[in-house]
Design a protein around this motif. Structure first.
Motif, PDB file in Angstrom:
ATOM      1  N   ALA A  49       0.988  -1.560  -0.263  1.00  0.00           N
ATOM      2  CA  ALA A  49       0.274  -0.472  -0.177  1.00  0.00           C
ATOM      3  C   ALA A  49       1.035   0.953   0.152  1.00  0.00           C
ATOM      4  CB  ALA A  49      -0.656   0.098   1.494  1.00  0.00           C
ATOM      5  N   SER A  50       0.658   2.107  -0.825  1.00  0.00           N
ATOM      6  CA  SER A  50       1.391   3.252  -0.788  1.00  0.00           C
ATOM      7  C   SER A  50       0.108   4.453  -0.897  1.00  0.00           C
ATOM      8  CB  SER A  50       1.946   3.335  -1.384  1.00  0.00           C
ATOM      9  OG  SER A  50       1.231   3.780  -3.255  1.00  0.00           O
ATOM     10  N   ARG A  51       0.711   6.080   0.054  1.00  0.00           N
ATOM     11  CA  ARG A  51      -0.431   6.921   0.313  1.00  0.00           C
ATOM     12  C   ARG A  51      -0.177   8.309   0.543  1.00  0.00           C
ATOM     13  NH1 ARG A  51      -3.645   6.662   5.868  1.00  0.00           N
ATOM     14  NH2 ARG A  51      -4.510   8.677   4.672  1.00  0.00           N
ATOM     15  N   ASP A  52      -0.336   9.055  -0.552  1.00  0.00           N
ATOM     16  CA  ASP A  52      -0.799  10.764  -0.307  1.00  0.00           C
ATOM     17  C   ASP A  52      -1.900  10.901   0.615  1.00  0.00           C
ATOM     18  OD1 ASP A  52       0.685  12.996  -0.275  1.00  0.00           O
ATOM     19  OD2 ASP A  52       0.072  13.319  -2.427  1.00  0.00           O
ATOM     20  N   PRO A  53      -1.200  11.502   1.696  1.00  0.00           N
ATOM     21  CA  PRO A  53      -2.493  11.049   2.533  1.00  0.00           C
ATOM     22  C   PRO A  53      -3.909  12.581   2.228  1.00  0.00           C
ATOM     23  CG  PRO A  53      -0.607  10.444   4.289  1.00  0.00           C
ATOM     24  CD  PRO A  53      -0.205  11.159   2.621  1.00  0.00           C
ATOM     25  N   GLY A  54      -5.135  12.411   2.411  1.00  0.00           N
ATOM     26  CA  GLY A  54      -5.550  12.997   1.805  1.00  0.00           C
ATOM     27  C   GLY A  54      -6.044  13.251   0.727  1.00  0.00           C
ATOM     28  N   SER A  55      -5.340  12.953  -0.138  1.00  0.00           N
ATOM     29  CA  SER A  55      -5.281  12.688  -1.196  1.00  0.00           C
ATOM     30  C   SER A  55      -5.357  11.723  -1.811  1.00  0.00           C
ATOM     31  CB  SER A  55      -3.874  13.253  -2.000  1.00  0.00           C
ATOM     32  OG  SER A  55      -4.223  14.030  -3.774  1.00  0.00           O
ATOM     33  N   ALA A 104       0.216   9.365 -16.524  1.00  0.00           N
ATOM     34  CA  ALA A 104       1.430   8.185 -15.575  1.00  0.00           C
ATOM     35  C   ALA A 104       2.132   9.440 -14.651  1.00  0.00           C
ATOM     36  CB  ALA A 104       2.338   7.841 -16.514  1.00  0.00           C
ATOM     37  N   ILE A 105       2.246  10.239 -14.902  1.00  0.00           N
ATOM     38  CA  ILE A 105       3.229  11.293 -13.882  1.00  0.00           C
ATOM     39  C   ILE A 105       1.997  11.868 -12.225  1.00  0.00           C
ATOM     40  CG2 ILE A 105       4.300  13.438 -13.439  1.00  0.00           C
ATOM     41  CD1 ILE A 105       6.035  11.180 -14.644  1.00  0.00           C
ATOM     42  N   GLY A 106       0.690  12.362 -12.836  1.00  0.00           N
ATOM     43  CA  GLY A 106      -0.438  12.680 -12.379  1.00  0.00           C
ATOM     44  C   GLY A 106       0.690  14.374 -11.589  1.00  0.00           C
ATOM     45  N   ARG A 107      -0.708  14.339 -10.530  1.00  0.00           N
ATOM     46  CA  ARG A 107      -0.384  15.406 -10.535  1.00  0.00           C
ATOM     47  C   ARG A 107       0.849  16.008  -9.700  1.00  0.00           C
ATOM     48  NH1 ARG A 107      -2.986  18.683  -5.833  1.00  0.00           N
ATOM     49  NH2 ARG A 107      -4.333  16.946  -5.433  1.00  0.00           N
ATOM     50  N   LEU A 157       0.781   2.032 -12.804  1.00  0.00           N
ATOM     51  CA  LEU A 157       0.404   2.856 -12.938  1.00  0.00           C
ATOM     52  C   LEU A 157      -1.766   3.813 -13.883  1.00  0.00           C
ATOM     53  CD1 LEU A 157       3.582   3.328 -15.158  1.00  0.00           C
ATOM     54  CD2 LEU A 157       3.305   5.006 -13.417  1.00  0.00           C
ATOM     55  N   ALA A 158      -2.015   2.481 -13.432  1.00  0.00           N
ATOM     56  CA  ALA A 158      -3.410   2.671 -13.543  1.00  0.00           C
ATOM     57  C   ALA A 158      -3.848   4.568 -12.910  1.00  0.00           C
ATOM     58  CB  ALA A 158      -4.416   2.114 -13.879  1.00  0.00           C
ATOM     59  N   GLY A 213       2.914  14.824  -9.696  1.00  0.00           N
ATOM     60  CA  GLY A 213       4.493  13.521  -9.710  1.00  0.00           C
ATOM     61  C   GLY A 213       3.712  12.188  -8.258  1.00  0.00           C
ATOM     62  N   GLN A 214       2.290  12.522  -8.229  1.00  0.00           N
ATOM     63  CA  GLN A 214       2.146  11.707  -7.200  1.00  0.00           C
ATOM     64  C   GLN A 214       1.732  10.569  -7.695  1.00  0.00           C
ATOM     65  OE1 GLN A 214      -2.840  12.007  -6.651  1.00  0.00           O
ATOM     66  NE2 GLN A 214      -2.301  13.276  -4.361  1.00  0.00           N
ATOM     67  N   ASN A 215       0.770   9.849  -9.105  1.00  0.00           N
ATOM     68  CA  ASN A 215       0.514   9.218  -9.417  1.00  0.00           C
ATOM     69  C   ASN A 215       1.691   7.811  -9.816  1.00  0.00           C
ATOM     70  OD1 ASN A 215      -1.896   7.547 -10.564  1.00  0.00           O
ATOM     71  ND2 ASN A 215      -0.030   7.144 -12.540  1.00  0.00           N
ATOM     72  N   VAL A 216       3.012   8.640 -10.615  1.00  0.00           N
ATOM     73  CA  VAL A 216       4.114   7.769 -10.459  1.00  0.00           C
ATOM     74  C   VAL A 216       4.480   7.435  -8.705  1.00  0.00           C
ATOM     75  CG1 VAL A 216       5.391  10.080 -11.067  1.00  0.00           C
ATOM     76  CG2 VAL A 216       6.378   7.344 -11.882  1.00  0.00           C
ATOM     77  N   ARG A 217       4.830   8.067  -8.235  1.00  0.00           N
ATOM     78  CA  ARG A 217       5.160   8.166  -7.274  1.00  0.00           C
ATOM     79  C   ARG A 217       4.501   7.594  -5.607  1.00  0.00           C
ATOM     80  NH1 ARG A 217       4.442  13.500  -4.769  1.00  0.00           N
ATOM     81  NH2 ARG A 217       3.213  12.542  -4.611  1.00  0.00           N
TER      82      ARG A 217
END
Length: 512
Positions: free
Chosen positions: A235-241, A326-329, A297-298, A331-335
């Motif tokens: 699992a990976s998170r960008d909390p709240g986003s 793929a990169i996301g806002r 990467l979906a 770099g969020q998605n690839v991170r």
């Protein structure tokens, strides 16, 4: 006839039982506190320098008080005349006594005065408090890695103090989901991150931002995960986003992703609500790493995946219109995808990948043309067959060269002969230049550097392993030339050069 100090004292046992029951602690802890209190009172009466010990019979409550003196071999071994006695002197009390044993003198019972009683009370209260804290620590230590419910008691400097039953817990501001606000009386669920044992009681630290909280929420919402039918791999998170979880199952009749989503999304929506609207991508795990990366990467569509197992990096090629997805806002998605699969992901457009490969092939082609004295067509044929260095041509099986389209055995022999001659001359020239330029032998053993690179660095003043270790990755790339090494390869080379610093520091620390 019983002596006064050995008389049954049932009221002592009754008090211990009552306190233990009220405070929910072990009766022996209460009796030990009483013994310490009696010992303190005894030392205040007979002298604090004495080793005075008390014992309460666990069945009858009878109190015994005694002075202990340790038996030592001779007078020159006595460190404290009050608590130690020589073997010769001890023989007068007990002929069979041995060194290391104790002479025990029973003392008369103590008449507890006001001060002694107050001291006893303080000791008992402190011991009971310590026992309560130890019990709390042991209880909540077992809860590490679980979710607890609490009520907001107060907010201090952005940190939230929660009442979680028998103790208080801290939800630090960096463990709170962004834009999340709490006020007194709010009900809160959080993950028990850590429990520390401190003098003022156990310090319990909670989190609502760690990936483990997300995992535990799914465990509580999805019966298939709780039963072990579906497993959360990562699992990976960008909390709240945004968050991503990878799931799998060995049961072919179960849809792992569908089980986590639930009918009409009810299960995942329950988790999303708890996480303040955090969007969650549920990714099907695959043992095929390339397939797993594509899913991670979906919603981006991936054209090609290139795995670099040695450097633990992944290169993903996407169409131009899919690059921003793929990169996301920010770099969020690839991170998040990188965290999920456990290695770095580089995203390139098809045009970028084609240009980079064209540049790499151009550099390799030029090297083959110069080293082997061949035309551009032959150089391109060698590159197309997967050869990247002249050294590979010098050692490859001759049959493999002869099988290249447009080659025959004579051409293969000639190319390999030229390759061997070039390598031999280059090695000889390298040895001579190494001595002339003063290149450190240690730098020649750094993995990832070939001899051309080492000579190029030496011409630019990088001759020792310390010179190389002092460089930044971009400086090394500038010295070697673009398309020679990637940023990741440059970092790996520099870290290898710095390893001797760490070894020296460790050796120094061990010596100290």
């Amino acid at each position: 006839m019983q002596t006064i100090e050995n008389m049954p004292r049932p009221e002592i046992i009754l008090v211990a039982d009552t306190v233990a029951r009220e405070k929910n602690i072990d009766r022996d802890d209460v009796l030990e506190a009483m013994e310490i209190a009696i010992q303190k009172a005894g030392r205040s009466k007979y002298g604090f320098e004495h080793d005075i010990r008390a014992h309460i019979d666990r069945k009858t409550g009878a109190i015994s008080l005694a002075r202990y003196r340790e038996v030592v071999e001779s007078e020159d071994q006595i460190e404290n005349e009050v608590t130690q006695i020589t073997l010769k002197q001890a023989k007068a009390y007990d002929k069979n006594i041995k060194v290391g044993e104790f002479i025990i003198d029973n003392l008369p019972p103590i008449d507890f005065g006001r001060i002694a009683a107050q001291t006893a009370k303080q000791v008992i209260v402190q011991k009971v408090r310590d026992a309560e804290r130890n019990k709390q620590y042991e209880e909540y230590k077992e809860k590490v890695g679980t979710i607890v419910n609490g009520t907001v008691k107060r907010v201090e400097f952005g940190n939230v103090i929660l009442d979680i039953g028998k103790a208080e817990a801290i939800l630090r501001r960096d463990e709170i989901i962004p834009r999340e606000k709490f006020k007194n009386g709010d009900r809160v669920r959080a993950y028990v991150l850590e429990v520390r044992k401190e003098n003022k009681g156990p310090q319990i630290f909670l989190s609502r931002t760690c990936p483990e909280f997300l995992i535990k929420l799914f465990v509580s919402e999805v019966p298939e995960i709780y039963d072990g039918i579906v497993q959360i791999v990562a699992a990976s998170r960008d909390p709240g986003s945004k968050a991503k979880i990878a799931v799998k199952t060995d049961d072919v009749t179960v849809d792992a992703v569908g089980a986590c989503v639930g009918l009409r999304g009810i299960r995942v929506q329950a988790v999303v609500s708890e996480l303040q609207g955090e969007k969650i991508d549920i990714v099907p795990y695959s043992d095929d790493k390339a397939q797993y990366i594509v899913a991670a990467l979906a919603p981006a569509e991936v054209s090609k995946v290139v795995l670099d197992e040695e450097n633990n990096r992944i290169e993903v090629v996407v169409p131009q219109e899919q690059f921003s997805v793929a990169i996301g806002r920010r770099g969020q998605n690839v991170r998040l995808a990188s965290q999920l699969v456990g290695c770095d992901i580089d995203v390139l457009t098809e045009e970028q990948e084609q240009e980079r490969r064209s540049n790499e092939n151009k550099v390799r082609s030029q090297r083959f043309m110069e080293a082997l004295v061949v035309d551009e067509m032959i150089a391109h044929l060698l590159i197309a067959e997967g050869f990247s260095t002249v050294d590979e041509l010098a050692v490859v099986d001759l049959k493999e060269l002869a099988e290249i389209e447009g080659f025959d055995e004579d051409i293969a022999k000639e190319i390999q002969a030229r390759a061997k001659a070039f390598v031999e001359n280059r090695n000889k020239e390298f040895e001579e230049k190494s001595k002339t330029l003063g290149i450190d032998e240690a730098i020649q053993n750094i993995e990832g550097l070939d001899r051309d690179m080492i000579l190029t660095m030496a011409d630019k003043g990088v001759k020792t392993i310390d010179d190389l270790a002092d460089l930044a990755a971009d400086e090394l790339i500038e010295i070697l030339g673009e398309n020679t090494v990637s940023i990741n390869e440059a970092n790996k080379i520099i870290m290898a050069a710095r390893q001797h610093w760490f070894d020296e520091d460790e050796a120094q620390a061990n010596k100290e």
